[in-house]
Scaffold this motif. Sequence first.
Motif, PDB file in Angstrom:
ATOM      1  N   ARG A  48     -58.199 -12.346  31.190  1.00  6.71           N
ATOM      2  CA  ARG A  48     -57.813 -12.636  29.810  1.00  6.71           C
ATOM      3  C   ARG A  48     -57.661 -14.132  29.601  1.00  6.71           C
ATOM      4  N   ALA A  49     -58.238 -14.616  28.509  1.00 12.05           N
ATOM      5  CA  ALA A  49     -58.050 -16.004  28.102  1.00 12.05           C
ATOM      6  C   ALA A  49     -56.742 -16.102  27.331  1.00 12.05           C
ATOM      7  N   THR A  50     -56.174 -17.271  27.292  1.00 16.20           N
ATOM      8  CA  THR A  50     -54.977 -17.511  26.494  1.00 16.20           C
ATOM      9  C   THR A  50     -55.208 -18.745  25.625  1.00 16.20           C
ATOM     10  N   ILE A  51     -54.503 -18.793  24.514  1.00 19.38           N
ATOM     11  CA  ILE A  51     -54.614 -19.937  23.615  1.00 19.38           C
ATOM     12  C   ILE A  51     -53.504 -20.921  23.975  1.00 19.38           C
ATOM     13  N   GLY A  55     -69.176  -4.307  23.239  1.00 20.59           N
ATOM     14  CA  GLY A  55     -69.306  -4.686  24.637  1.00 20.59           C
ATOM     15  C   GLY A  55     -67.941  -4.826  25.284  1.00 20.59           C
ATOM     16  N   ARG A  56     -67.928  -5.087  26.570  1.00 21.04           N
ATOM     17  CA  ARG A  56     -66.671  -5.255  27.294  1.00 21.04           C
ATOM     18  C   ARG A  56     -66.098  -6.655  27.115  1.00 21.04           C
ATOM     19  N   TRP A  57     -66.942  -7.686  27.101  1.00 15.61           N
ATOM     20  CA  TRP A  57     -66.476  -9.066  27.139  1.00 15.61           C
ATOM     21  C   TRP A  57     -66.637  -9.835  25.836  1.00 15.61           C
ATOM     22  N   ILE A  58     -67.850  -9.814  25.272  1.00 20.37           N
ATOM     23  CA  ILE A  58     -68.166 -10.645  24.110  1.00 20.37           C
ATOM     24  C   ILE A  58     -68.616  -9.747  22.968  1.00 20.37           C
ATOM     25  N   ASN A  59     -67.889  -9.788  21.852  1.00 16.22           N
ATOM     26  CA  ASN A  59     -68.257  -9.001  20.674  1.00 16.22           C
ATOM     27  C   ASN A  59     -68.328  -9.910  19.456  1.00 16.22           C
ATOM     28  N   VAL A  60     -69.460  -9.842  18.761  1.00 11.44           N
ATOM     29  CA  VAL A  60     -69.668 -10.600  17.536  1.00 11.44           C
ATOM     30  C   VAL A  60     -69.564  -9.622  16.379  1.00 11.44           C
ATOM     31  N   TYR A  61     -68.708  -9.947  15.420  1.00  7.49           N
ATOM     32  CA  TYR A  61     -68.520  -9.135  14.230  1.00  7.49           C
ATOM     33  C   TYR A  61     -69.112  -9.908  13.056  1.00  7.49           C
ATOM     34  N   ALA A  62     -70.029  -9.268  12.319  1.00  7.70           N
ATOM     35  CA  ALA A  62     -70.715  -9.982  11.238  1.00  7.70           C
ATOM     36  C   ALA A  62     -70.928  -9.083  10.028  1.00  7.70           C
ATOM     37  N   SER A  63     -70.868  -9.712   8.865  1.00  8.41           N
ATOM     38  CA  SER A  63     -71.202  -9.067   7.596  1.00  8.41           C
ATOM     39  C   SER A  63     -72.073 -10.060   6.829  1.00  8.41           C
ATOM     40  N   GLU A 115     -71.124 -11.811   4.488  1.00  7.38           N
ATOM     41  CA  GLU A 115     -70.285 -12.933   4.054  1.00  7.38           C
ATOM     42  C   GLU A 115     -69.545 -13.677   5.157  1.00  7.38           C
ATOM     43  N   HIS A 116     -69.394 -13.088   6.335  1.00 10.56           N
ATOM     44  CA  HIS A 116     -68.545 -13.708   7.356  1.00 10.56           C
ATOM     45  C   HIS A 116     -68.949 -13.259   8.761  1.00 10.56           C
ATOM     46  N   ALA A 117     -68.582 -14.076   9.743  1.00  9.61           N
ATOM     47  CA  ALA A 117     -68.797 -13.727  11.148  1.00  9.61           C
ATOM     48  C   ALA A 117     -67.679 -14.323  11.999  1.00  9.61           C
ATOM     49  N   TYR A 118     -67.319 -13.619  13.061  1.00  5.84           N
ATOM     50  CA  TYR A 118     -66.363 -14.108  14.052  1.00  5.84           C
ATOM     51  C   TYR A 118     -66.697 -13.442  15.372  1.00  5.84           C
ATOM     52  N   LEU A 119     -66.141 -13.944  16.453  1.00 13.41           N
ATOM     53  CA  LEU A 119     -66.372 -13.296  17.746  1.00 13.41           C
ATOM     54  C   LEU A 119     -65.076 -13.155  18.505  1.00 13.41           C
ATOM     55  N   GLU A 120     -65.044 -12.141  19.365  1.00 15.91           N
ATOM     56  CA  GLU A 120     -63.916 -11.938  20.268  1.00 15.91           C
ATOM     57  C   GLU A 120     -64.435 -11.939  21.686  1.00 15.91           C
ATOM     58  N   VAL A 121     -63.694 -12.626  22.553  1.00 12.59           N
ATOM     59  CA  VAL A 121     -64.080 -12.765  23.953  1.00 12.59           C
ATOM     60  C   VAL A 121     -62.811 -12.837  24.793  1.00 12.59           C
ATOM     61  N   ALA A 122     -62.747 -12.057  25.846  1.00  8.40           N
ATOM     62  CA  ALA A 122     -61.628 -12.122  26.801  1.00  8.40           C
ATOM     63  C   ALA A 122     -60.263 -12.093  26.100  1.00  8.40           C
ATOM     64  N   ASP A 123     -60.137 -11.253  25.068  1.00  8.02           N
ATOM     65  CA  ASP A 123     -58.882 -11.030  24.348  1.00  8.02           C
ATOM     66  C   ASP A 123     -58.416 -12.168  23.452  1.00  8.02           C
TER      67      ASP A 123
END
Length: 195
Positions: free
Chosen positions: A58-61, A140-148, A150-158
Amino acid sequence: MPRLPSRGTTGAAAAFVTSLVLTLPVGNAYANGLSGAAAAAVTPTITAASATTTKGTRATIKADGTATVPEDAPKVVKRLIAAANEIIGKPYEWGGGHGTVVDDGYDCSGAVSYALIGAGLLDSPLASTGLMTALGEGQGRWINVYASAEHAYLEVADIRLDTSSVGDASGLSGVRWRPVIGQRAGFTVRHGDVS
């Protein structure tokens, strides 16, 4: 201060992450039918500065807004986080990251594209509608890109790379790592997981 990539450079760049060396392959715009100045504008060399590693998956901010790189994550995840860390804190700018990958500000799809290019998963920037069909289909398990449309974002390692503060109590604007929110209504999900 990290070295900024130069326009028109192709190939791979070495990025040093605390006790870890990352090679960040970049896209080849020439192979995608572009030439001359157009290819030079979108074929970056992304050089990532030092990033702190953390044990586990898990990544942390961190307090400075950048993310830690999980030691047990696949190399593509490490490259993606290290690359995205380079643009954290950049302001939101409509169209940013599309005319040139290295920019003063980024829109949502420009920021997601930058991270994916740094990870070696994209050759050149895509608008959010392009991200709706890029990469592998589904979750996916690690990298998920969410797109519409109008917008896009990605989630990776929590953690989530996004220009929208939806679900982020900080309310900060611009390109940021934020808490995960998963798939929102109206968004497709594509994954960047590789074996």
